[in-house]
Structures are given as structure tokens and as C-alpha cells.
Motif scaffolding. Sequence first.
Motif, PDB file in Angstrom:
ATOM      1  N   ASP A 119       0.816  -1.218   0.000  1.00 47.94           N
ATOM      2  CA  ASP A 119       0.000   0.000   0.000  1.00 47.94           C
ATOM      3  C   ASP A 119       0.852   1.273   0.000  1.00 47.94           C
ATOM      4  O   ASP A 119       0.371   2.355   0.296  1.00 47.94           O
ATOM      5  N   SER A 120       2.117   1.171  -0.389  1.00 48.65           N
ATOM      6  CA  SER A 120       3.013   2.335  -0.451  1.00 48.65           C
ATOM      7  C   SER A 120       2.759   3.144  -1.713  1.00 48.65           C
ATOM      8  O   SER A 120       2.560   2.587  -2.792  1.00 48.65           O
ATOM      9  N   THR A 141      -1.415   4.438   0.485  1.00 47.29           N
ATOM     10  CA  THR A 141      -2.588   4.609  -0.358  1.00 47.29           C
ATOM     11  C   THR A 141      -3.278   3.254  -0.465  1.00 47.29           C
ATOM     12  O   THR A 141      -2.630   2.216  -0.315  1.00 47.29           O
ATOM     13  N   GLU A 142      -4.565   3.267  -0.714  1.00 52.30           N
ATOM     14  CA  GLU A 142      -5.292   1.992  -0.765  1.00 52.30           C
ATOM     15  C   GLU A 142      -4.824   1.104  -1.905  1.00 52.30           C
ATOM     16  O   GLU A 142      -4.694  -0.097  -1.746  1.00 52.30           O
ATOM     17  N   ALA A 143      -4.552   1.693  -3.055  1.00 51.25           N
ATOM     18  CA  ALA A 143      -4.191   0.902  -4.229  1.00 51.25           C
ATOM     19  C   ALA A 143      -2.696   0.643  -4.328  1.00 51.25           C
ATOM     20  O   ALA A 143      -2.283  -0.329  -4.945  1.00 51.25           O
ATOM     21  N   GLY A 144      -1.897   1.506  -3.746  1.00 54.38           N
ATOM     22  CA  GLY A 144      -0.447   1.379  -3.935  1.00 54.38           C
ATOM     23  C   GLY A 144      -0.090   1.897  -5.313  1.00 54.38           C
ATOM     24  O   GLY A 144      -0.836   1.687  -6.260  1.00 54.38           O
TER      25      GLY A 144
END
Length: 157
Positions: A119-120, A141-144
Motif C-alpha cells: 500500500d506504499s 494509499t489503498e491501491a499502492g
Amino acid sequence: MTAPARHHAAGPPAAGFGELENLRTRVDELLHAAVPGTGFPGFGTAEPWAPPADVEEVEDAYLIELELPGVDKGRITVEVSDGEFHVRGGAEEKRRTGTVRRHTRRIGRFDYRTTLPPDSDAEHIGAELAHGILTVNVPRTEAGTGTGEAQRIGITD
């Protein structure tokens, strides 16, 4: 290679401790004076060392702190590639005018790597060098996000 500093609550060191401390000091001096290529990492060899580091997860980011006392930001490279965080550079020995009685700081090339969590947000990483600590902020972040190509991260003061 060097034992951590010792702290005594009260009173003199235990009998015989002074002799052991003197022996350890002498061994440290000999290792620091070793001929390059003798196999002692951080003592004049080409073998890189890893700086002490902490990785902390906070609410919206990962914070990576590396101890790099006396290292100029121009001698540090921070990169991210394929989910891997990489810091490398070099620490030079301080110019001295007196007799060195103890030398325990590492010098020479250093190299630190760690894998970033999925998730970075690799596209918005920031780095700051202050008071000998390199602090890298890796937003979550949720998506990475991130690309497979190496991305160099600028370091601010």
C-alpha cells in the motif's frame, strides 16, 4: 564489532573489568589500523555496511529513519524501484588534528535496502536529512502506486 557503551549505576567497575576494557580498546585500535581488504567490514574494506534504521507505520505513511551522522546529503542516494527502497552512499572519516583514543563510527560505503509494503505510494516519497538522521516519508494509499523503473528521491534539509 564494538561493544555498546557501558553504564554503571554506582561505584567502580567490577574487578578485572578495567583490564578487559583496555584489551577491547586495543583490539578496536588494531582493527581500525588494519590494512584494506583484511575482511573487517567498515574498517577500510570495500564491503558496505548498513546504517542503523527504524521503520514506523503511522496513520497515513511509513517513516524510515536512518542514522547517518556527519554524512552530507550530496553523498546519499535514495531510490525506489519495483517496491524496493534503497539508500546508498559513503561516509568519510573526519579530519583530525589530535590523537584518536577511540574510533567506533563506521566509515566507507553504506547500503540499506528494504521492501515497501503493497500500500506504499512510491510516487510521492519525500526525504529529509537533519541532525544526522535521514527521514523518509512513504505515503500510504489503498491501491499502492509505483513503476518498475528506478525513481530517485530528492533529499531536503
